[in-house]
Design an enzyme around this catalytic site. Structure first.
Site, short mmCIF file in Angstrom:
data_model
loop_
_atom_site.label_atom_id
_atom_site.label_comp_id
_atom_site.label_asym_id
_atom_site.label_seq_id
_atom_site.Cartn_x
_atom_site.Cartn_y
_atom_site.Cartn_z
N GLU A 61 28.15 16.09 62.57
CA GLU A 61 28.26 15.81 64.00
C GLU A 61 29.12 14.56 64.14
O GLU A 61 28.99 13.61 63.36
CB GLU A 61 26.88 15.59 64.63
CG GLU A 61 25.97 16.81 64.58
CD GLU A 61 26.49 17.98 65.39
OE1 GLU A 61 27.21 17.72 66.39
OE2 GLU A 61 26.20 19.13 65.04
N HIS A 105 24.93 16.96 71.06
CA HIS A 105 24.18 16.73 69.82
C HIS A 105 22.94 15.85 70.00
O HIS A 105 22.15 15.73 69.06
CB HIS A 105 25.08 16.13 68.74
CG HIS A 105 25.88 14.95 69.19
ND1 HIS A 105 25.32 13.77 69.66
CD2 HIS A 105 27.23 14.75 69.24
CE1 HIS A 105 26.27 12.91 69.96
NE2 HIS A 105 27.44 13.47 69.73
N HIS A 157 23.43 22.50 67.03
CA HIS A 157 24.13 21.23 67.28
C HIS A 157 23.36 20.03 66.72
O HIS A 157 23.47 18.93 67.24
CB HIS A 157 24.42 21.04 68.76
CG HIS A 157 25.41 22.02 69.30
ND1 HIS A 157 26.68 22.16 68.78
CD2 HIS A 157 25.31 22.95 70.29
CE1 HIS A 157 27.33 23.11 69.44
NE2 HIS A 157 26.51 23.60 70.35
N ASP A 186 22.50 23.31 61.94
CA ASP A 186 23.68 24.17 61.80
C ASP A 186 23.95 24.50 60.34
O ASP A 186 24.40 25.60 60.02
CB ASP A 186 24.90 23.48 62.41
CG ASP A 186 24.85 23.47 63.94
OD1 ASP A 186 23.94 24.10 64.49
OD2 ASP A 186 25.71 22.83 64.56
#
Length: 739
Positions: A555, A604, A694, A699
């Site tokens: 992220e 996120h 996210h 993920d």
């Protein structure tokens, strides 16, 4: 994606226009010189009616485009999607129907027949699975029993194949790796050092281990059995921890009950070494204590030598007959002072030695309820009567020497029974902050005795001494605790002679379960299949099923790494022997040293407060690089994540030159007729649920499950090796994307 959808609509119109234009050119060219008037008439007519002709062409083009698109969907895309669904169903034995994607009666009828065959296959697979389960239940039970026993051992244990690849490890081993890693107590700490399929050489010096294995094999060659073939050595980890290791052989004959027929090794020699068992202890603190003790002894020798020399000199002076009274008293004072100083030093050294012995005495974690049950049984047998107890917290754990402690309670109970006529004994265990109170009391008829009689009991010699302690107080001292006498006031023990001894004991450090994460499953600690599969290097000619994969996701603060955007979270887990290792993960927040845009936080949900104080990327990337060693990196749209990692190579000195596989590209290879290859769409096609979208680890877990289901699908299309998968990915139209 948009151009792919418009092409079938535009192509028929373009083809119709080109065909009409070509026909006109041919018609006009065959007229020859004598047709000049006719050509001029045609041009005049076109000039007057070109708009009508254009609209006529446009209508025809739209109609042909619509018909072509409809035909493409019904005759090309529908069979392709049906084929893709069939391949997914063929790889997933639990699926009994294909999705509703057919567009023609023929393909619908074909899908129904496929569903019928899938149902039959599922029934057959279920029947065969029952047969296999019945045949292998005994072997599975033995494997599970061994794994359970290994998990419960007090020592850090790891089993490796001959090349040093880890096949099994227990919870103590993971705790040891977490401590050695120096990354604190995080749940993912140490994951870069210990894991299934990893090399033990990341933790143990290879030269020292190879030397020990050579000694083991030499002893086996001389005919020694497994117990006599073990070798011991001491080595230091990269972080400076001193490790004591014991190596025992695992031979082909030892694997008979664990599927060993498939294990590697020399088939002609059933005693050949196929692996080894390694028991590890971190002796850093023991070594430091021993060093301090040796230094203290050396200091004591030197101080005592000087004191003895002074006293000897004083004694020699006292032997002179003409020594004056003042000198005589002065030399006597020297002897007295040196004797007193030596006495004080010996007392201090004795106290330090006693504390050190207490620290070195092995203590273990025990639930308070279990201690109370064992103590009640022992004291009831001693007293010949039931022991009164009070309810206690079930989650109270102690760090104790249970054998010595119950022996001390029994000693006190025997003395109390000897002092009173038929007393009633009682026990109570209560928490007291970081300590616990264990009370042994009594109620007796008759006059109370002098409290000094009771207070002397802990210092009396025990009738049945326990190892390393001769009094009750020494047993308590080895716990770093205390014991004293109190009077009961109210409740249990209240009455004539209602007194009790209170033992202050240490509580065990609670093992706090890690928070629920995207993994949602207990970690796996063993895979005996690796005896046969071993661990293949990430070469292009290796099959995908033989490789180790590190599936990861990042992220970021934004989408522009060259413009200053930074990584704020890395999540990763591994796939070994086609198994997703949900217990071997990295889930690390990163301080980006810059602001996080509000638009990104909405996606996120990582706020500036969450990353403040977290490690910098220069600290996190070396850990991730080590975690991903000897593996293939896998991600969804991995080119984007790799762009961020590549830009950090110069600053960290690391090279992320691992082979790469992208589930987005592989999805386009497996299902070229699908419109979307986003992670959600791919996961839905393959029956994968995304738990924490996210988030980096969420993920990564979803991508790992998608990739694991892709491996058999790729094999059905003839894509079995890493090189074939990379070549097929390069042919995807999405491979041209650059970041």
């Amino acid at each position: 994606m948009r151009s792919r959808g418009l092409a079938p609509l535009i192509a028929p119109g373009v083809a119709l226009g080109l065909w009409s234009l070509g026909g006109a050119v041919v018609f006009l060219s065959v007229l020859g010189p004598q047709g000049a008037a006719l050509r001029q008439a045609v041009f005049d007519a076109l000039e007057a009616t070109w708009m009508v002709m254009f609209l006529w062409w446009l209508g025809a083009a739209v109609l042909l485009g619509w018909l072509a698109q409809r035909a493409r969907r019904r005759l090309i895309l529908a069979p392709q999607r049906l084929l893709g669904a069939m391949r997914i169903a063929a790889a997933d034995e639990t699926m009994d129907a294909v999705p509703e994607i057919a567009h023609t009666p023929e393909t619908q009828a074909l899908a129904q027949e496929i569903d019928r065959l899938l149902g039959q296959r599922r029934e057959l697979a279920s029947y065969m699975a029952r047969l296999v389960a019945d045949a292998s239940r005994s072997v599975a039970e033995q494997r599970d029993q061994l794994a359970a026993l290994m998990t419960e051992l007090d020592h850090a244990v790891v089993v490796c194949n001959r090349e040093g690849r880890i096949l099994l490890y227990n919870g103590r081993m993971r705790t040891l790796a977490r401590r050695i890693s120096g990354r604190g107590g995080g749940d993912s700490a140490g994951a870069e050092l210990i894991g299934l399929g990893r090399s033990i050489h990341a933790l143990i010096d290879k030269a020292a281990l190879d030397h020990a294995l050579d000694r083991v094999e030499a002893r086996i060659a001389r005919g020694a059995d497994s117990s006599a073939s073990a070798a011991q050595f001491v080595t230091a980890s990269d972080a400076g921890h001193l490790l004591r290791a014991s190596v025992a052989p695992v031979r082909r004959t030892d694997l008979a009950g664990l599927g060993g027929d498939e294990a590697g090794g020399d088939a002609a020699d059933p005693a050949a070494l196929t692996g080894f068992l390694l028991m590890l202890d971190d002796i850093t603190e023991d070594h430091d204590r021993q060093t301090r003790r040796d230094r203290a002894l050396q200091d004591m020798y030197e101080r005592s030598r000087a004191a003895v020399a002074n006293m000897q000199a004083a004694l020699e002076m006292l032997e002179f007959p003409d020594l004056g009274a003042a000198d005589h008293d002065r030399f006597l004072a020297v002897i007295r002072d040196e004797t007193a100083a030596m006495h004080q030093r010996l007392l201090a050294d004795e106290e330090a030695a006693a504390q050190d012995i207490g620290l070195r005495w092995p203590l273990h974690d025990m639930q308070g309820a279990d201690l109370m049950a064992a103590a009640v049984r022992r004291l009831a047998a001693t007293a010949g009567a039931p022991i009164t107890t009070q309810p206690m917290a079930q989650d109270l754990w102690l760090r104790i020497d249970s054998f010595g402690l119950i022996g001390a309670l029994d000693q006190l109970a025997r003395r109390i029974l000897a002092l009173h006529d038929d007393p009633v004994l009682w026990l109570r265990l209560t928490p007291a902050g970081t300590r616990a109170h264990l009370d042994l009391g009594w109620v007796a008829d008759g006059p109370a005795l002098d409290p000094r009689v009771y207070s002397a009991l802990p210092d009396e010699p025990m009738a049945q001494p326990v190892a390393g302690a001769s009094t009750v107080r020494e047993v308590v001292d080895r716990h770093g605790g205390e014991i004293w006498l109190e009077r009961a006031r109210g409740g249990i023990g209240d009455g004539v002679g209602g007194r009790f001894f209170r033992l202050l004991l240490p509580r065990a450090t609670a093992d706090i379960a890690p928070p629920e994460s995207a993994i949602g499953s207990r970690p796996e600690f063993y895979d005996f299949g690796l005896f046969a599969a071993g661990h293949a290097s990430a070469d292009d000619d290796r099959k995908l099923s033989e490789l180790a994969f590190t599936v990861f996701d990042c992220e970021m603060t934004g989408l522009d790494p060259a413009g200053g955007d930074e990584i704020i979270q890395i999540g990763a887990l591994r796939i070994v022997n086609t198994r997703i290792l949900r217990g071997e993960t990295i889930d690390q927040l990163v301080d980006p040293q810059r602001s996080i845009p509000e638009a990104g936080i909405a996606i996120h949900h990582i706020t500036p407060q969450m990353v403040r104080g977290q490690p910098l990327i220069a600290e996190v990337l070396p850990v991730f690089h080590r975690f991903a060693a000897d593996s293939v990196l896998v991600g969804h749209n991995i080119a984007f994540d790799m762009r961020f990692l590549k830009l950090k190579e110069a600053a960290t000195g690391l090279r992320f030159d691992h082979p790469l596989l992208d589930t987005l590209l592989l999805s386009s290879v497996l299902h070229p007729a699908e419109d979307s290859h986003a992670l959600e769409a791919v996961a839905a096609r393959l029956g994968v649920e995304i738990g924490a979208r996210h988030t980096a680890l969420g993920d990564a877990v979803a991508t790992a499950e998608v990739f694991a289901r892709m491996i058999p699908l790729l094999a059905r299309q003839g894509i079995e090796t890493l090189g074939q998968a990379r070549a097929a990915s390069d042919r995807s139209q999405f491979a041209r994307l650059r970041y």
